[in-house]
Design an enzyme around this catalytic site. Structure first.
Site, PDB file in Angstrom:
ATOM      1  N   GLU A   9       5.980  -2.271   3.839  1.00 22.47           N
ATOM      2  CA  GLU A   9       5.369  -2.429   2.522  1.00 22.47           C
ATOM      3  C   GLU A   9       6.432  -2.847   1.506  1.00 22.47           C
ATOM      4  OE1 GLU A   9       1.713   0.511   1.805  1.00 22.47           O
ATOM      5  OE2 GLU A   9       3.525   1.564   2.426  1.00 22.47           O
ATOM      6  N   ASP A  61       0.424   9.519   7.721  1.00 29.16           N
ATOM      7  CA  ASP A  61       1.522   8.571   7.898  1.00 29.16           C
ATOM      8  C   ASP A  61       1.343   7.725   9.155  1.00 29.16           C
ATOM      9  OD1 ASP A  61       2.702   9.567   5.592  1.00 29.16           O
ATOM     10  OD2 ASP A  61       3.809  11.108   6.690  1.00 29.16           O
ATOM     11  N   ASP A  92       5.851   2.695   8.166  1.00 30.51           N
ATOM     12  CA  ASP A  92       5.491   3.385   6.928  1.00 30.51           C
ATOM     13  C   ASP A  92       6.681   4.252   6.530  1.00 30.51           C
ATOM     14  OD1 ASP A  92       3.691   4.348   4.810  1.00 30.51           O
ATOM     15  OD2 ASP A  92       3.750   6.240   5.911  1.00 30.51           O
TER      16      ASP A  92
END
Length: 401
Positions: free
Chosen positions: A268, A350, A181
């Site tokens: 991502e 997170d 992340d």
């Protein structure tokens, strides 16, 4: 397989003048051809073909003899090919419309042939043997192209592209899987199924902000066109170069560490261009270099037969509980910790996101019919409370090459 090496060049005054003339010729021809393309499009509504502005070169060399005497002919041919590629990328939506080149920006020319490496020198047509710093062993293979560039701070570099024997390693997903992340406070939060590690954001610009501000103020006071202004401009450029070098050093070292420790990395697919439109976060987002970091991960993983998976940017990684898969309706950015109303687990925002990103990556691998090792720890492969219509399995999202 192609492999590139970037080396520093130390040309003498005569060679600098010769390179400057080559840069000028290449820049002039690029601007001339681009202007012709724009004019032709306005008149006909069609793009000018590569053969058309390549065919202009013989006549241009007669009208402007310095194009022939000051610049190697193959360099101008490469300019035409690169302009054609720029237009192709524009029409396919991969890049913006080509722009005119300026004298005081970064300069570059490309040599597709007749460049030789002789000891610690690079032999370049119409320039001579340039003293070079080969800081590492060069690949054993054919030298394809050489791109010589001049940075805004006044440094010369050569990018050597070699064609080496052998093929890229066959990709495999058998091994450790890590979910990443990316953030601003902490640059990367990494979960590998056993533990979660946080890597702090170095904040490169903040470290040089006072120095940069001082030098920019001095530059603004100089008279335009004066030699003192040019010196002040180079000082500002060197600060920016120092920031860029420190950023790339951090990104290279972190990406190398993560690639060495994992077989599959899941990230991502962030819309960085859209995110920098937020004027409150634009500076911080531009400073961290998420896009560059993912590119570094990608080529390092491909080289070693490992896999990078990018999950959909709309996947609710922060809002989904990594324990029971319950999805929250809202999760504002100021909420850094939250408690799942279903299972009662308290999550760091997170850390939870890195776990759910990893689980979604493994789910996509399995959907492609490729076995993946959990790499330690239990991993929930099915996210029960996520709407499958909203977040479908997309085989094309996984980079298995």
């Amino acid at each position: 397989m192609l492999q590139a090496v970037k080396v520093r060049l130390y040309p003498n005054l005569t060679q600098k003048e010769a390179l400057s003339k080559s840069f000028g010729c290449a820049r002039w021809y690029w601007n001339f051809a681009l202007s012709a393309c724009i004019q032709h499009y306005k008149e006909t509504g069609k793009t000018l073909k590569l053969s058309a502005y390549k065919g202009m070169l013989p006549q241009l060399k007669k009208e402007y003899p310095w194009l022939k005497t000051d610049c190697y002919s193959a360099v101008l041919q490469c300019v035409a090919i690169n302009l054609n590629k720029a237009y192709q990328n524009f029409f396919k939506g991969r890049a913006k419309l080509p722009k005119f080149k300026l004298k005081h920006r970064k300069q570059s020319i490309q040599y597709p042939q007749n460049v030789e490496i002789a000891g610690n020198y690079l032999k370049v047509p119409k320039v001579g043997e340039i003293n070079s710093k080969f800081h590492r062993k060069l690949p054993e293979g054919k030298l394809k192209t050489v791109t010589i560039s001049l940075t805004t701070s006044g440094k010369y570099y050569a990018s050597l592209l070699f064609e080496v024997e052998g093929e890229a390693a066959t990709p495999s997903t058998d091994g450790k899987v890590a979910g990443i992340d990316l953030g601003i406070k902490d640059f990367a939060i990494v979960n590998d199924g056993e533990k979660t590690e946080k890597y702090a954001n170095p904040r490169h610009i903040a470290k040089h902000e006072k120095n940069l501000k001082r030098k920019q103020q001095k530059l603004s006071r100089k008279v335009k066109g004066s030699k003192s202004r040019e010196k002040a401009r180079k000082l500002v450029a060197r600060v920016h170069e120092r920031v860029r070098n420190s950023r790339q050093d951090f990104l290279h070292k972190l990406s190398r560490k993560l690639v060495d420790e994992n077989q599959v990395i899941v990230v991502e697919n962030l819309n960085v261009k859209g995110m920098v439109k937020n004027h409150c976060l634009a500076k911080a987002i531009s400073d961290v270099g998420w896009g560059t970091f993912i590119n570094f991960l990608d080529y390092k993983l491909v080289k070693e037969g490992k896999v990078l998976i990018e999950i959909d940017r709309w996947f609710p990684s922060s809002k989904t509980c990594s324990e029971c898969n319950y999805k929250m309706d809202k999760m504002p950015l100021d909420v850094r910790e939250w408690t799942c109303p279903k299972c009662g687990t308290t999550h760091d925002r997170d850390e939870n996101a890195s776990k759910t990103i990893r689980a979604e990556g493994i789910r996509q691998i399995q959907a492609l019919g490729i076995s993946a090792s959990a790499g330690g720890g239990d991993v929930r492969l099915v996210i029960n409370n996520v709407d499958e219509k909203q977040f479908p399995v997309n085989p094309e999202a996984a980079h298995l090459s």
